[in-house]
Design a protein around this motif. Structure first.
Motif, short mmCIF file in Angstrom:
data_model
loop_
_atom_site.label_atom_id
_atom_site.label_comp_id
_atom_site.label_asym_id
_atom_site.label_seq_id
_atom_site.Cartn_x
_atom_site.Cartn_y
_atom_site.Cartn_z
N ALA A 90 22.34 79.09 46.97
CA ALA A 90 22.01 78.81 48.01
C ALA A 90 21.66 77.30 48.25
CB ALA A 90 20.73 79.64 48.67
N ASP A 91 22.14 76.60 49.05
CA ASP A 91 21.87 75.21 49.08
C ASP A 91 21.19 75.06 50.65
OD1 ASP A 91 25.17 74.93 49.08
OD2 ASP A 91 24.05 74.15 51.20
N VAL A 92 20.17 74.24 51.02
CA VAL A 92 19.53 73.89 52.19
C VAL A 92 20.44 72.91 52.96
CG1 VAL A 92 17.46 72.72 53.17
CG2 VAL A 92 17.27 73.91 51.02
N ILE A 93 20.71 73.36 54.19
CA ILE A 93 21.39 72.65 55.15
C ILE A 93 20.58 71.34 55.63
CG2 ILE A 93 22.41 72.38 57.32
CD1 ILE A 93 23.59 75.23 56.83
N THR A 94 20.97 70.17 55.41
CA THR A 94 20.05 69.05 55.49
C THR A 94 20.91 68.11 56.37
OG1 THR A 94 20.75 67.72 53.56
CG2 THR A 94 18.76 68.87 53.33
N ASP A 95 22.00 67.92 56.46
CA ASP A 95 22.70 67.25 57.52
C ASP A 95 22.35 67.43 58.87
OD1 ASP A 95 25.19 65.39 58.29
OD2 ASP A 95 25.37 67.30 59.71
N GLU A 98 24.69 69.14 61.76
CA GLU A 98 24.94 70.44 61.03
C GLU A 98 23.46 71.39 61.17
OE1 GLU A 98 26.96 72.99 57.40
OE2 GLU A 98 26.07 71.08 57.11
N ALA A 99 22.68 70.81 61.03
CA ALA A 99 21.39 71.61 61.14
C ALA A 99 20.97 71.76 62.69
CB ALA A 99 20.11 70.72 60.53
N GLY A 100 21.36 70.71 63.53
CA GLY A 100 21.07 70.70 64.84
C GLY A 100 21.93 71.94 65.57
N HIS A 101 23.09 72.18 64.96
CA HIS A 101 24.10 73.18 65.38
C HIS A 101 23.43 74.53 65.05
CE1 HIS A 101 27.57 75.62 65.94
NE2 HIS A 101 27.52 76.04 64.70
N TYR A 102 22.83 74.79 63.82
CA TYR A 102 22.61 75.93 63.48
C TYR A 102 21.04 76.51 64.33
CZ TYR A 102 26.47 76.40 60.37
OH TYR A 102 27.63 76.67 59.88
N ARG A 103 20.37 75.27 64.34
CA ARG A 103 19.09 75.62 65.07
C ARG A 103 19.35 76.00 66.46
NH1 ARG A 103 15.57 74.40 61.20
NH2 ARG A 103 15.72 72.63 60.13
N ARG A 104 20.31 75.67 67.09
CA ARG A 104 20.68 76.01 68.44
C ARG A 104 21.54 77.46 68.56
NH1 ARG A 104 22.13 70.69 68.49
NH2 ARG A 104 24.46 71.11 68.13
N THR A 105 21.97 77.69 67.42
CA THR A 105 22.95 78.92 67.23
C THR A 105 22.13 80.30 66.75
OG1 THR A 105 24.77 77.68 66.25
CG2 THR A 105 24.86 80.19 65.95
N LEU A 106 21.14 79.67 65.89
CA LEU A 106 19.89 80.78 65.50
C LEU A 106 18.54 80.55 65.86
CD1 LEU A 106 21.57 80.95 61.60
CD2 LEU A 106 21.96 82.59 63.34
N ALA A 107 18.21 81.20 66.56
CA ALA A 107 16.58 81.26 66.85
C ALA A 107 15.82 81.55 65.68
CB ALA A 107 16.26 82.55 67.88
N GLY A 108 14.57 80.66 65.57
CA GLY A 108 14.04 80.84 64.35
C GLY A 108 12.71 81.73 64.31
N TRP A 109 12.01 82.10 63.33
CA TRP A 109 10.71 82.96 63.28
C TRP A 109 9.79 81.91 63.41
CZ3 TRP A 109 11.40 87.76 63.91
CH2 TRP A 109 12.55 88.37 63.50
N THR A 110 9.65 80.67 62.81
CA THR A 110 8.73 79.45 62.96
C THR A 110 9.42 78.19 63.31
OG1 THR A 110 8.61 79.19 60.53
CG2 THR A 110 7.20 80.90 61.54
N HIS A 111 8.74 77.25 63.42
CA HIS A 111 8.92 76.03 63.48
C HIS A 111 8.14 75.13 62.57
CE1 HIS A 111 12.02 76.98 66.62
NE2 HIS A 111 11.01 77.74 67.31
N HIS A 114 8.20 75.41 57.54
CA HIS A 114 8.76 76.56 56.83
C HIS A 114 9.89 77.34 57.75
CE1 HIS A 114 5.14 76.47 54.22
NE2 HIS A 114 4.59 76.44 55.36
N ASP A 115 10.72 76.24 58.35
CA ASP A 115 11.74 76.96 58.97
C ASP A 115 12.97 76.27 58.31
OD1 ASP A 115 13.32 78.03 61.08
OD2 ASP A 115 13.24 76.07 62.22
N THR A 116 13.74 76.95 57.75
CA THR A 116 14.85 76.45 56.65
C THR A 116 15.96 77.26 56.95
OG1 THR A 116 13.18 76.04 54.79
CG2 THR A 116 15.31 76.48 54.44
N LEU A 117 17.16 76.29 57.04
CA LEU A 117 18.57 76.46 57.18
C LEU A 117 19.15 76.56 55.82
CD1 LEU A 117 19.37 74.60 59.93
CD2 LEU A 117 19.30 76.92 60.10
N LEU A 118 19.63 77.69 55.22
CA LEU A 118 20.39 77.85 53.89
C LEU A 118 21.81 78.33 54.36
CD1 LEU A 118 17.76 80.04 52.32
CD2 LEU A 118 18.15 77.50 51.84
N ARG A 119 22.55 77.67 53.26
CA ARG A 119 23.97 78.44 53.21
C ARG A 119 24.22 78.79 51.77
NH1 ARG A 119 26.00 73.48 53.44
NH2 ARG A 119 26.63 73.51 55.70
N LEU A 120 24.67 80.27 52.05
CA LEU A 120 24.60 81.11 50.92
C LEU A 120 26.19 81.15 50.48
CD1 LEU A 120 21.84 81.94 51.95
CD2 LEU A 120 22.60 84.13 50.72
#
Length: 135
Positions: A90-95, A98-111, A114-120
């Motif tokens: 797994a790597d953390v999405i830091t771009d 790209e991170a903005g896209h996935y934050r809009r696509t996937l609702a988070g549990w926290t902000h 401790h709110d992390t986007l990962l690519r498996l």
């Protein structure tokens, strides 16, 4: 009266079917080791560009090299459904874009931190269908 309760069955599914099941779902659990124990966190996911993207309430540094992701849909009363387990590096999405896209696509549990986007990058995929007991 002596009643015999039939046991539900599990049937293994192909990797392609397992990925198809995961693609049709959006909730799961991220599992990773931390300080000698196993940690499980609720997560949301999307299958995109051949990778599983996961948003979970976890510190980025906690998920170092590999993670396991578990998704299921179980109908308890009927004793049916399915379960899929996926794992790999797994790597953390830091771009930022790209991170903005996935934050809009996937609702988070926290902000926050401790709110992390990962690519498996999947190395193993296994899945089972849960089937009703035979009469």
């Amino acid at each position: 009266m002596n009643r015999h309760l039939a046991t539900p069955r599990m049937a293994e599914v192909s990797g392609a079917e397992a990925l198809w099941l995961v693609e049709g779902s959006s909730l799961g659990r991220l599992v990773y080791p931390q300080r000698g124990r196993t940690v499980v966190r609720p997560a949301r996911h999307v299958w995109e560009c051949g990778h599983l993207i996961v948003r979970a309430p976890v510190q980025a540094a906690a998920v170092r090299e590999a993670a396991t992701y578990q998704v299921d849909e179980i109908r308890v009363v009927a004793g049916t459904g399915w379960t899929v387990t996926l794992s790999g590096p797994a790597d953390v999405i830091t771009d930022p874009d790209e991170a903005g896209h996935y934050r809009r696509t996937l609702a988070g549990w926290t902000h926050g931190p401790h709110d992390t986007l990962l690519r498996l990058h999947l190395k193993t995929v296994s899945g089972f269908r849960l089937l009703p007991a035979e009469a």
